[in-house]
Scaffold this motif. Structure first.
Motif, PDB file in Angstrom:
ATOM      1  N   MET A   1     -34.821 -39.354  59.001  1.00 40.24           N
ATOM      2  CA  MET A   1     -35.306 -39.071  57.646  1.00 40.24           C
ATOM      3  C   MET A   1     -36.643 -39.758  57.374  1.00 40.24           C
ATOM      4  O   MET A   1     -37.594 -39.142  56.930  1.00 40.24           O
ATOM      5  N   LEU A   2     -36.734 -41.050  57.662  1.00 36.09           N
ATOM      6  CA  LEU A   2     -37.959 -41.787  57.355  1.00 36.09           C
ATOM      7  C   LEU A   2     -39.160 -41.251  58.121  1.00 36.09           C
ATOM      8  O   LEU A   2     -40.260 -41.141  57.575  1.00 36.09           O
ATOM      9  N   ASP A   3     -38.958 -40.916  59.393  1.00 42.11           N
ATOM     10  CA  ASP A   3     -40.065 -40.452  60.215  1.00 42.11           C
ATOM     11  C   ASP A   3     -40.625 -39.118  59.739  1.00 42.11           C
ATOM     12  O   ASP A   3     -41.773 -38.772  60.053  1.00 42.11           O
ATOM     13  N   ASP A   4     -39.821 -38.353  58.992  1.00 43.46           N
ATOM     14  CA  ASP A   4     -40.244 -37.023  58.562  1.00 43.46           C
ATOM     15  C   ASP A   4     -40.896 -37.016  57.183  1.00 43.46           C
ATOM     16  O   ASP A   4     -41.424 -35.987  56.750  1.00 43.46           O
ATOM     17  N   ILE A   5     -40.860 -38.125  56.469  1.00 41.73           N
ATOM     18  CA  ILE A   5     -41.497 -38.197  55.149  1.00 41.73           C
ATOM     19  C   ILE A   5     -43.015 -38.129  55.309  1.00 41.73           C
ATOM     20  O   ILE A   5     -43.583 -38.766  56.191  1.00 41.73           O
ATOM     21  N   TRP A   6     -43.665 -37.346  54.470  1.00 39.62           N
ATOM     22  CA  TRP A   6     -45.124 -37.249  54.581  1.00 39.62           C
ATOM     23  C   TRP A   6     -45.779 -37.051  53.221  1.00 39.62           C
ATOM     24  O   TRP A   6     -45.143 -36.623  52.261  1.00 39.62           O
ATOM     25  N   VAL A   7     -47.051 -37.429  53.185  1.00 35.94           N
ATOM     26  CA  VAL A   7     -47.887 -37.293  51.995  1.00 35.94           C
ATOM     27  C   VAL A   7     -49.042 -36.371  52.350  1.00 35.94           C
ATOM     28  O   VAL A   7     -49.742 -36.588  53.343  1.00 35.94           O
ATOM     29  N   ASP A   8     -49.231 -35.347  51.544  1.00 33.49           N
ATOM     30  CA  ASP A   8     -50.279 -34.366  51.811  1.00 33.49           C
ATOM     31  C   ASP A   8     -51.671 -35.006  51.684  1.00 33.49           C
ATOM     32  O   ASP A   8     -51.900 -35.859  50.833  1.00 33.49           O
ATOM     33  N   GLU A   9     -52.582 -34.569  52.536  1.00 35.54           N
ATOM     34  CA  GLU A   9     -53.948 -35.103  52.503  1.00 35.54           C
ATOM     35  C   GLU A   9     -54.601 -34.865  51.148  1.00 35.54           C
ATOM     36  O   GLU A   9     -55.458 -35.649  50.713  1.00 35.54           O
ATOM     37  N   ALA A  10     -54.210 -33.803  50.458  1.00 34.53           N
ATOM     38  CA  ALA A  10     -54.785 -33.527  49.137  1.00 34.53           C
ATOM     39  C   ALA A  10     -54.441 -34.634  48.143  1.00 34.53           C
ATOM     40  O   ALA A  10     -55.215 -34.908  47.216  1.00 34.53           O
ATOM     41  N   VAL A  11     -53.299 -35.296  48.330  1.00 32.10           N
ATOM     42  CA  VAL A  11     -52.939 -36.425  47.467  1.00 32.10           C
ATOM     43  C   VAL A  11     -53.790 -37.641  47.825  1.00 32.10           C
ATOM     44  O   VAL A  11     -54.302 -38.337  46.948  1.00 32.10           O
ATOM     45  N   PHE A  12     -53.966 -37.885  49.124  1.00 31.06           N
ATOM     46  CA  PHE A  12     -54.819 -39.003  49.534  1.00 31.06           C
ATOM     47  C   PHE A  12     -56.269 -38.776  49.118  1.00 31.06           C
ATOM     48  O   PHE A  12     -56.992 -39.737  48.828  1.00 31.06           O
ATOM     49  N   ALA A  13     -56.714 -37.522  49.084  1.00 27.12           N
ATOM     50  CA  ALA A  13     -58.074 -37.233  48.627  1.00 27.12           C
ATOM     51  C   ALA A  13     -58.229 -37.612  47.152  1.00 27.12           C
ATOM     52  O   ALA A  13     -59.302 -38.048  46.723  1.00 27.12           O
ATOM     53  N   LEU A  14     -57.141 -37.447  46.402  1.00 29.19           N
ATOM     54  CA  LEU A  14     -57.149 -37.801  44.987  1.00 29.19           C
ATOM     55  C   LEU A  14     -57.163 -39.315  44.810  1.00 29.19           C
ATOM     56  O   LEU A  14     -57.903 -39.853  43.993  1.00 29.19           O
ATOM     57  N   ARG A  15     -56.323 -40.014  45.603  1.00 26.68           N
ATOM     58  CA  ARG A  15     -56.232 -41.466  45.546  1.00 26.68           C
ATOM     59  C   ARG A  15     -56.089 -42.022  46.959  1.00 26.68           C
ATOM     60  O   ARG A  15     -54.979 -42.171  47.479  1.00 26.68           O
ATOM     61  N   PRO A  16     -57.215 -42.341  47.607  1.00 28.05           N
ATOM     62  CA  PRO A  16     -57.146 -42.869  48.974  1.00 28.05           C
ATOM     63  C   PRO A  16     -56.377 -44.183  49.082  1.00 28.05           C
ATOM     64  O   PRO A  16     -55.926 -44.541  50.176  1.00 28.05           O
ATOM     65  N   ASP A  17     -56.235 -44.910  47.969  1.00 26.72           N
ATOM     66  CA  ASP A  17     -55.537 -46.196  47.997  1.00 26.72           C
ATOM     67  C   ASP A  17     -54.021 -46.051  47.873  1.00 26.72           C
ATOM     68  O   ASP A  17     -53.304 -47.055  47.878  1.00 26.72           O
ATOM     69  N   PHE A  18     -53.529 -44.828  47.771  1.00 26.56           N
ATOM     70  CA  PHE A  18     -52.097 -44.639  47.604  1.00 26.56           C
ATOM     71  C   PHE A  18     -51.341 -45.026  48.875  1.00 26.56           C
ATOM     72  O   PHE A  18     -51.767 -44.749  49.992  1.00 26.56           O
ATOM     73  N   ALA A  19     -50.203 -45.676  48.677  1.00 26.35           N
ATOM     74  CA  ALA A  19     -49.280 -45.980  49.779  1.00 26.35           C
ATOM     75  C   ALA A  19     -47.872 -45.911  49.219  1.00 26.35           C
ATOM     76  O   ALA A  19     -47.644 -46.186  48.038  1.00 26.35           O
ATOM     77  N   VAL A  20     -46.936 -45.530  50.066  1.00 23.99           N
ATOM     78  CA  VAL A  20     -45.543 -45.513  49.645  1.00 23.99           C
ATOM     79  C   VAL A  20     -44.699 -46.195  50.706  1.00 23.99           C
ATOM     80  O   VAL A  20     -44.846 -45.932  51.903  1.00 23.99           O
ATOM     81  N   LEU A  21     -43.873 -47.120  50.267  1.00 24.34           N
ATOM     82  CA  LEU A  21     -42.899 -47.753  51.142  1.00 24.34           C
ATOM     83  C   LEU A  21     -41.585 -47.007  50.951  1.00 24.34           C
ATOM     84  O   LEU A  21     -40.976 -47.065  49.878  1.00 24.34           O
ATOM     85  N   ALA A  22     -41.185 -46.270  51.972  1.00 22.87           N
ATOM     86  CA  ALA A  22     -39.945 -45.504  51.915  1.00 22.87           C
ATOM     87  C   ALA A  22     -38.822 -46.342  52.516  1.00 22.87           C
ATOM     88  O   ALA A  22     -38.994 -46.957  53.566  1.00 22.87           O
TER      89      ALA A  22
END
Length: 214
Positions: free
Chosen positions: A1-22
């Motif tokens: 499950m953890l390995d498959d979690i992803w954040v779209d590049e369009a979200v990082f383009a909006l906020r490059p400083d975003f990080a999520v601890l799953a």
């Protein structure tokens, strides 16, 4: 499950400083609010506010067209509800960590989840619960294979994946923007893991940090 979690590049383009601890926690024993979880909420509510962290989330909401004074980031809404609401032991624990660090945290029932969690910018036709409403094109949402699991980044979660007293397997999403450091994000994750282990000593906990580029 953890390995498959992803954040779209369009979200990082909006906020490059975003990080999520799953974080996944399997084998939890949940129950109604008790003196232990109530004390966590009371202690968290006594913490000094951290407006600079909440302001970062308001800016992120404005960046995709949301009005944070109307649909507030989760941690902003939570810190305005004093005394903090009592839900159940697991939710109380992560809400206490959320308020302590001014850090949005989402909790999902893994057994009600379909496929991997992913953070995207909505097309606008994603399946969503009626009470939550339809996401707008460009809105940041969490979703799974069934549809929306949380609208407007961390504003409101669907009922389908909500953590309830019967939940035994859970996914937690700890979401960070600057000025919170990655080190503090990891510390908050360790605190949550410790609380969950106190509640359920046999729980199996795993984490993965998702940042741009990994």
């Amino acid at each position: 499950m953890l390995d498959d979690i992803w954040v779209d590049e369009a979200v990082f383009a909006l906020r490059p400083d975003f990080a999520v601890l799953a974080m996944t926690a399997r084998g939890l024993r949940n129950g109604p609010t008790d003196d232990w979880s109530r004390a966590l909420l009371t202690e968290a509510a006594e913490r000094a506010p951290q407006p600079e962290k909440i302001d970062a989330w308001k800016e992120a909401y404005r960046a995709f067209g949301a009005k944070p004074q109307r649909t507030r980031p989760s941690v902003d809404a939570l810190t305005r509800r004093l005394p903090l609401p009592e839900i159940n032991q697991v939710v109380d624990a992560y809400n206490a960590v959320s308020v302590k660090h001014a850090l949005p945290i989402g909790g999902e029932d893994l057994d009600r989840y379909a496929g991997p969690a992913r953070l995207i910018r909505a097309v606008g036709d994603e399946a969503s619960e009626e009470a939550l409403g339809q996401p707008e094109p460009g809105e940041v949402i969490w979703r799974d294979d069934t549809g929306v699991t949380c609208r407007r980044w961390n504003w409101r979660q669907v009922a389908r994946t909500r953590l309830v007293e019967e939940t035994t397997n859970a996914l937690f999403l700890l979401e960070r923007l600057e000025p919170m450091s990655l080190e503090e994000l990891k510390e908050a994750g360790e605190e949550l893991a410790d609380l969950l282990t106190r509640l359920s000593p046999e729980a199996r906990i795993a984490t993965r940090l998702v940042v741009r580029g990994n």
